[in-house]
Design an enzyme around this catalytic site. Structure first.
Site, short mmCIF file in Angstrom:
data_model
loop_
_atom_site.label_atom_id
_atom_site.label_comp_id
_atom_site.label_asym_id
_atom_site.label_seq_id
_atom_site.Cartn_x
_atom_site.Cartn_y
_atom_site.Cartn_z
CE1 TYR A 153 -9.57 -10.54 -3.12
CE2 TYR A 153 -10.08 -8.20 -2.86
CZ TYR A 153 -10.26 -9.51 -2.48
OH TYR A 153 -11.13 -9.81 -1.46
CG ASP A 297 -5.48 3.46 -1.03
OD1 ASP A 297 -5.93 2.31 -1.20
OD2 ASP A 297 -4.65 3.75 -0.16
N1 UFG Z 1 -4.12 3.20 5.24
C1 UFG Z 1 -3.20 4.10 5.77
N2 UFG Z 1 -2.08 3.60 6.36
C2 UFG Z 1 -1.84 2.26 6.45
C3 UFG Z 1 -2.78 1.35 5.92
C4 UFG Z 1 -3.92 1.86 5.31
O1 UFG Z 1 -3.37 5.31 5.71
O2 UFG Z 1 -0.77 1.87 6.99
C5 UFG Z 1 -5.35 3.73 4.61
C6 UFG Z 1 -5.51 3.34 3.16
O3 UFG Z 1 -4.86 4.27 2.34
C7 UFG Z 1 -7.03 3.35 3.02
C8 UFG Z 1 -7.55 2.98 4.41
O4 UFG Z 1 -6.44 3.16 5.29
O5 UFG Z 1 -7.46 4.63 2.73
C9 UFG Z 1 -7.99 1.54 4.50
O6 UFG Z 1 -6.96 0.71 3.98
P1 UFG Z 1 -6.96 -0.88 4.12
O7 UFG Z 1 -5.67 -1.36 3.51
O8 UFG Z 1 -7.25 -1.26 5.51
O9 UFG Z 1 -8.19 -1.35 3.24
P2 UFG Z 1 -8.57 -1.02 1.72
O10 UFG Z 1 -9.66 -0.01 1.76
O11 UFG Z 1 -7.39 -0.71 0.91
O12 UFG Z 1 -9.04 -2.44 1.20
C10 UFG Z 1 -10.24 -3.04 1.58
C11 UFG Z 1 -10.07 -4.55 1.68
C12 UFG Z 1 -9.75 -5.13 0.34
C13 UFG Z 1 -10.81 -4.73 -0.64
C14 UFG Z 1 -10.99 -3.24 -0.65
C15 UFG Z 1 -12.17 -2.90 -1.48
O13 UFG Z 1 -9.05 -4.85 2.58
O14 UFG Z 1 -9.70 -6.53 0.43
O15 UFG Z 1 -11.23 -2.75 0.65
O16 UFG Z 1 -12.10 -1.63 -1.93
F1 UFG Z 1 -10.45 -5.12 -1.88
#
Ligand code: UFG
Length: 341
Positions: A153, A297
């Site tokens: 991505y 992550d």
């Molecule tokens: N998390 C949980 N439980 C869940 C879902 C998420 O603990 O059920 C945590 C994840 O581990 C992370 C945080 O919540 O620490 C945020 O997670 P998200 O999935 O909401 O978002 P991300 O940080 O993984 O991803 C975002 C965007 C992506 C982008 C990325 C860039 O959604 O499109 O940031 O680093 F690529």
């Protein structure tokens, strides 16, 4: 003259079109293949257009180059805001070619047509995923930091950035703004638009669904990170503030050169803080599980956003985790009511 918004039936694109309708006089063309966006979102946008003349919708896939070129022939497109893309990190690891085709190849083709038809401004939706793992944990990430994506991505978006920059080098009338989003969250403050992904993987919508009893519990992915409470920290930006910077980009390019900007608030919240905030605004104490870490992550991702504040004179209006959670909750409530009607 029209502004083309690709992917406007989706989450961020739809918020941008709403603001274009409300804050400008521009005529807007939407191209969306409705693979992850929704027709009901386009209908909501059409209803906001009081003139009933400013919005034209084409259900089309950017991969159909000939049909896309026909749209350029039929109209007079001088500005593009390009959102249409696949955007799930985990999915990109399993289907890398789909990501390179849909994100990179379609962007190459769109830029190619844009240059051919004299488009002057191109605003591109990129991501903090282009940075990969920060070199130093906890350091604010500036636009100067090394770009080293760790999933297809992020790589597909970084490659698209390069295509846009190279095209602009040899086409002096073609200017761009590339925005690298951190964690976009929340919903339209009027409650008309919001986030709908299927499947949903993002933290805030999942927590909000739990608060509304649409899920039994929320699982925290890891509690032994080296952060203040052991859970991951992210920079959550309200989708209406993000939409606003896209409108600003079009004005900015009138008198300024092409550029790349981070989009965030420069402040991070932990997963536990997000959950507590949703509990507070929903006034509901739902079940929280402690789970294992999710692969890939990073512990802390927070933007250095001084550049956008300084160069674009950007002042966020919705910089509050509570407001982000409140608007996300309201949207989820409204949306389920509509679906049940
Ligand atoms: N998390 C949980 N439980 C869940 C879902 C998420 O603990 O059920 C945590 C994840 O581990 C992370 C945080 O919540 O620490 C945020 O997670 P998200 O999935 O909401 O978002 P991300 O940080 O993984 O991803 C975002 C965007 C992506 C982008 C990325 C860039 O959604 O499109 O940031 O680093 F690529």
């Amino acid at each position: 003259m029209q502004v083309l918004v690709t992917g406007a039936a989706g989450y961020i694109g739809s918020h941008v079109v709403k603001q274009l309708l409300e804050q400008t006089q521009k005529e807007i063309i939407i191209i969306d293949n409705l693979s992850t966006g929704f027709l009901h979102t386009v209908d909501t946008l059409k209803a906001i257009d009081s003139t009933k003349r400013r919005l034209k919708f084409y259900k089309e896939d950017l991969a159909n180059f000939e049909s896309i070129e026909k749209i350029f022939k039929e109209n007079n497109i001088k500005e593009i805001i390009h959102f249409a893309a696949s955007s799930q990190v985990a999915e990109s690891i399993n289907k890398p070619l789909q990501y390179y085709l849909n994100n990179s190849v379609n962007t190459i083709s769109l830029v190619n047509i844009a240059v051919k038809y004299g488009v002057e401004k191109f605003v591109f939706s990129s991501t903090a995923a282009v940075y990969g793992e920060p070199e130093q944990t906890g350091q604010l990430i500036s636009e100067e930091c090394l770009t080293k994506p760790i999933n297809p991505y992020g790589s597909s978006k970084l490659f698209s950035e390069q295509v846009i920059k190279d095209a602009a080098k040899v086409n002096k009338n073609f200017k761009y703004i590339i925005y690298r989003y951190f964690n976009v969250a929340g919903a339209d403050v009027d409650g008309k638009l919001g986030e709908c992904h299927d499947p949903e993987t993002h933290l805030i919508p999942l927590v909000v669904k739990t608060a509304l009893d649409k899920r039994d519990s929320i699982t925290i992915f890891g509690t032994d990170y080296g952060t203040k409470d052991g859970t991951c920290i992210r920079d959550y930006i309200h989708v209406c503030d993000l939409a606003d910077v896209h409108i600003k980009a079009l004005d900015f390019l009138e008198n300024n050169e092409s550029d790349i900007f981070n989009c965030g608030y420069g402040y991070g919240y932990s997963v536990k803080e997000v959950i507590d905030s949703v509990k507070k605004v929903s006034n509901y104490d739902f079940k929280v599980n402690i789970g294992v870490k999710r692969e890939g992550d990073p512990s802390i991702l927070v933007a250095n956003c001084l550049k956008i504040k300084d160069k674009m004179q950007w002042k966020p209006k919705y910089n509050s985790l509570e407001l982000i959670c409140k608007t996300a909750l309201k949207w989820e409530e409204n949306f389920s009511k509509e679906k049940n009607d």
